[in-house]
Design an enzyme around this catalytic site. Sequence first.
Site, short mmCIF file in Angstrom:
data_model
loop_
_atom_site.label_atom_id
_atom_site.label_comp_id
_atom_site.label_asym_id
_atom_site.label_seq_id
_atom_site.Cartn_x
_atom_site.Cartn_y
_atom_site.Cartn_z
N HIS A 266 29.64 7.63 -19.11
CA HIS A 266 30.59 6.65 -18.88
C HIS A 266 30.20 5.33 -18.92
O HIS A 266 30.81 4.18 -18.94
CB HIS A 266 31.65 7.13 -17.91
CG HIS A 266 31.21 7.09 -16.60
ND1 HIS A 266 30.73 8.21 -15.80
CD2 HIS A 266 31.35 6.15 -15.65
CE1 HIS A 266 30.48 7.82 -14.69
NE2 HIS A 266 30.77 6.55 -14.54
N ASP A 298 28.66 14.33 -19.21
CA ASP A 298 28.63 12.84 -18.68
C ASP A 298 27.07 12.41 -18.07
O ASP A 298 27.01 11.70 -17.41
CB ASP A 298 29.59 12.92 -17.39
CG ASP A 298 29.92 11.26 -16.97
OD1 ASP A 298 29.83 10.48 -18.18
OD2 ASP A 298 30.18 10.91 -15.89
N SER A 378 27.28 4.91 -10.30
CA SER A 378 27.45 5.80 -11.34
C SER A 378 25.99 5.78 -12.23
O SER A 378 25.35 4.86 -12.57
CB SER A 378 28.26 5.74 -12.21
OG SER A 378 29.75 5.97 -11.69
#
Length: 528
Positions: A266, A298, A378
């Site tokens: 993402h 992901d 992230s």
Amino acid sequence: MTNESTPGAGIPRDAQPDETGIIDLEHTRPVPRTEATPSGPDAQEQSDARDDAWFDVFGPEHPTQGPGVPARADEAWGSDRADALAEQAHRASYAPPVIASGAPGADGAGMQQDPTQPGQAAPGAIGGSGGGFAWPAPSGAAVTFRDAPVGPGAPGDPDAASPTRRRRRRSRSGLLVAGVVGLCLLSGLVGGVAGQLLDDRVNLAGSTLPEPGPGATDRPAGSIASIAATALPSVVTIKVDGGAEGAATGSGFVIDAKGHILTNNHVVEGAAAGDIEVVLSNGDTEKATIVGRDASYDLAVLKVSRPGLTPLQLGPSSKVVVGDQVIAVGAPLGLDQTVTTGIVSALNRPVTPGSGGGDVTSYINAIQTDAAINPGNSGGPLLDLNGKVIGVNSAIARVPGASGTTGGSIGLGFAIPSDQARRTADQLISTGKATHPIIGVQLDQTFSGEGAQVSDKSTAVTVGGPADKAGVKPGDVITGFEGKRIRTPDQLIVSIRSRAVGDTVTLTVKRDGKQIDLQMTLEADPDS
């Protein structure tokens, strides 16, 4: 200032001293006598003796015999003899300097002066060449520490009987008293400074604040500081210019010496029409290309053309337990090279971070941590105390009701386990895509009971799939996977995806009120 050799000099004879209660020897004068004035050949000597009697009583030194001694000199209290004995005992107890008659050559103990050189200290005297201290002494007297009877009036003193010599003696005793007072003041000063040095540890050379010594910045192996120092050069900041899709910032880390970098899908999914820039730990920037990405897990792998990068080692997430200390590294809110710490607060937490392309949803059997993780973390590593990567930071919890553009760390962060990340990264580097294990069933998402219910449709179980081969029927409720309790459909999905294609697992199902254990071999999703 008066002349010390002539007490009372400069003071008018008819002046009256202040009544302060202090006897001022310099201002004291003879008390008038009422008896008749002596006459005859000895009149002058008798008059001198009578006049000097006042000074014999109030002077600093008193003879033990002679015309100036009161009639009852042997009284135990208030007599001159008792005062002299008390003074002698006082001086002996404090070992002050005293006047000892005689020429040089007395024993060398203590301080002494050369009588021919007033004010010059002999070797070994305080203040002389021996490192001692000296003050001027009257001619013919040696200053020394002794316990012998003191000064004028002592037995054998040749000056005791002469009134004129007594006057000179008083001047010398005044010098001695001044010298003793000076020594006491000096002793008090030296003692006070020494006490201050001992109590306050005064450093006369400069500041007393401690300075760091050699090796003060070294950190023991296994400490957070040591782990961070080793890991930071391998962690990068990823900046994505997605054009119309907007910009994004995330983190990543080097996984091999070829320049491959692991991050979240993402973070880079908006770069299809834009550029990806990797910022290294030293501030250098490199253009990156996408090697492969997988929306279901992901994860994504990038590559930069930069030799010499140091990779981080992936550790076994299967060995992690709740309570293990962990370290998160990344660029939260764009603040690169940020280190936070915490513990593993839960395992096997089903989460769905980010959003995949189309209808694909990410499912992660996540490691939960209370280490501070914020937007921008992230794709960064979650390290154990061995400095190995046990997870890829991917998601944070959000307070219910908060919008998707708000929120920060509330102590609930989630990371993809390293075992899953390793398998996916290897597949993305090798083929550009990842395979997903499946069991071949459709689940009823409206089921509200405990467990995951297989849809009751006839097509719910894929013909020839792993579940069909194992004997799963439409309507069965799956309550266990590999001995672990299954409470929700999402928990079953992430449990299956945490395994590898070809793994043999045990499925527990509830059918007609009975529990049945079924074994099956996981197969690859043909659509992945």
